[in-house]
Design an enzyme around this catalytic site. Structure first.
Site, mmCIF file in Angstrom:
data_model
loop_
_atom_site.group_PDB
_atom_site.id
_atom_site.type_symbol
_atom_site.label_atom_id
_atom_site.label_comp_id
_atom_site.label_asym_id
_atom_site.label_seq_id
_atom_site.Cartn_x
_atom_site.Cartn_y
_atom_site.Cartn_z
ATOM 1 N N ASP A 32 27.287 22.938 37.021
ATOM 2 C CA ASP A 32 28.525 23.330 36.347
ATOM 3 C C ASP A 32 28.449 24.748 35.790
ATOM 4 O O ASP A 32 27.890 24.974 34.711
ATOM 5 C CB ASP A 32 28.797 22.339 35.200
ATOM 6 C CG ASP A 32 30.053 22.690 34.431
ATOM 7 O OD1 ASP A 32 30.220 22.192 33.296
ATOM 8 O OD2 ASP A 32 30.870 23.458 34.967
ATOM 9 N N ASP A 217 34.326 28.346 37.886
ATOM 10 C CA ASP A 217 33.820 27.090 37.338
ATOM 11 C C ASP A 217 33.575 26.046 38.434
ATOM 12 O O ASP A 217 34.507 25.350 38.861
ATOM 13 C CB ASP A 217 34.816 26.549 36.299
ATOM 14 C CG ASP A 217 34.303 25.289 35.629
ATOM 15 O OD1 ASP A 217 35.016 24.740 34.765
ATOM 16 O OD2 ASP A 217 33.187 24.839 35.977
HETATM 17 N N1 LIG Z 1 33.380 22.721 33.658
HETATM 18 C C1 LIG Z 1 34.056 21.434 33.912
HETATM 19 C C2 LIG Z 1 33.088 20.298 33.708
HETATM 20 O O1 LIG Z 1 32.042 20.355 34.649
HETATM 21 C C3 LIG Z 1 33.749 18.965 33.815
HETATM 22 S S1 LIG Z 1 32.650 17.740 33.133
HETATM 23 C C4 LIG Z 1 33.037 16.350 34.024
HETATM 24 C C5 LIG Z 1 33.863 15.391 33.456
HETATM 25 C C6 LIG Z 1 34.146 14.216 34.159
HETATM 26 C C7 LIG Z 1 33.673 14.043 35.462
HETATM 27 C C8 LIG Z 1 32.868 15.034 36.028
HETATM 28 C C9 LIG Z 1 32.569 16.184 35.323
HETATM 29 C C10 LIG Z 1 35.061 18.994 33.011
HETATM 30 O O2 LIG Z 1 36.171 19.276 33.852
HETATM 31 C C11 LIG Z 1 36.450 20.692 33.755
HETATM 32 C C12 LIG Z 1 35.278 21.235 32.980
HETATM 33 O O3 LIG Z 1 35.014 20.110 32.162
#
Ligand SMILES: N[C@H]1[C@H](O)[C@@H](Sc2ccccc2)[C@@H]2OC[C@H]1O2
Length: 329
Positions: A32, A217
């Site tokens: 991420d 992102d």
């Molecule tokens: N940077 C992103 C992150 O990785 C995901 S966390 C996530 C949540 C549920 C399922 C999978 C991942 C969330 O959506 C947008 C932002 O926050």
């Protein structure tokens, strides 16, 4: 040394999973570039939350050490979150290894994480200033690894419905067309943020979005852009409607979707393939489809997620805080 791992899309390209070895235990995780915590499903979590997941066991790792008194608590843009304790362990991603990486052991996770049994945690690759560990903030894997990498870079090669790759310490020029266009990143926000002030729909005119800013992102599934871009785009799609029930713009699955070009830092117009903006059917018959391009708040920070990464190979340079882009090979 360098490291390369596969990036395998879940069904529908909802997210991409990559193998991470923590204390000798290999676990599939979601990389991420929009956050800065490395947290993992583990044996301390309630059994109901552990069910179906790969759970890191700190007790069977010979290199795990608890970070006394440390904790984390993170909330994500989509309202999900996780919280728990912290330790350090050896983390190896495709050969790139950090011996003292902060590994966050969730003791609470929100339902969307529990339900997604293919994902067992996140590897945060934004800037360490966003790390949530207290009382002493810790560094991301990339920050810890950067000094040992031949070049201070990691790359994302994400593909639609196909296996791609994340690579640390090397730029594989066989994976993109032409040369990378580099753009300075403003790391003040802690994100990989750049200006994005122009766009074009299909073969149409270039239009301005004064003051537009965006982040790259990998953890966001879609592409969240200013309403002015989204309206201009879907005005070119027959049958596109803002479907409150579904929670965004839908259109007939048979619609011909134009490409979308967005400015990256004033140096490069990144083309996002129209086909990838046809994200997924919302009905069993596959008549109505949900857009991969959706609106954020007017004048707000735009989030260029996986919909963009499926068209663009992206290099993140932590040495000079820049981002390189080129169309996939
Ligand atoms: N940077 C992103 C992150 O990785 C995901 S966390 C996530 C949540 C549920 C399922 C999978 C991942 C969330 O959506 C947008 C932002 O926050």
């Amino acid at each position: 040394g360098t490291g390369v791992v596969t990036a395998t899309p879940e069904q529908g390209d909802v997210e991409y999973l990559s193998p991470v070895t923590i204390g000798g235990q290999t676990i599939n995780m979601d990389f991420d570039s929009g956050s800065s915590d490395l947290w993992v499903f583990n044996t301390e979590l309630a059994a109901g939350s552990q069910a179906g997941h790969s759970n890191f066991n700190p007790e069977t790792s010979t290199t795990f050490q608890l970070l006394q008194g440390a904790s984390f608590e993170i909330s994500y843009g989509d309202g999900s979150g996780a919280a728990g304790n912290v330790g350090t362990d050896t983390v190896n991603i495709g050969g790139a290894t950090v011996t003292n990486q902060a590994v966050e052991l969730a003791t609470a996770v929100s339902s969307s994480f529990v339900q997604d049994t293919q994902s067992n945690g996140l590897v945060g690759l934004a800037f360490s200033k966003l790390n949530t560990i207290k009382p002493v903030q810790q560094k991301t894997f990339f920050d810890n690894a950067i000094a040992t990498l031949p070049i201070p870079v990691f790359t994302a090669d994400l593909r639609h419905a196909a296996v791609g790759a994340y690579e640390f310490g090397n730029i594989d020029s066989t994976k993109f067309n032409g040369s990378l266009s580099w753009t300075d990143v403003n790391a003040t926000s802690g994100f990989w943020q750049f200006s994005s002030q122009q766009f074009a729909v299909g073969t149409g005119p270039t239009m301005n979005l004064a003051g537009g800013q965006a982040i790259a992102d990998t953890g966001t599934t879609l592409m969240i852009a200013d309403p002015s871009i989204v309206n201009a785009y879907y005005s070119q799609v027959q049958g596109a409607v803002n479907n409150e029930t579904v929670g965004g713009v839908t259109f007939p699955c048979a619609a011909q979707l134009p490409d979308l070009a967005v400015d990256i830092g004033g140096n490069y117009m990144a083309t996002v393939r129209g086909d990838d903006i046809n994200f997924s059917p919302v009905d069993a018959a596959g008549t109505t489809c949900f857009g991969g391009l959706q609106a954020g708040t007017a004048g707000g920070l735009q989030i260029y997620g996986d919909i963009m990464f499926k068209s663009q190979f992206v290099a993140f340079n932590g040495g000079n805080n820049s981002i390189g882009m080129a169309p996939h090979q």
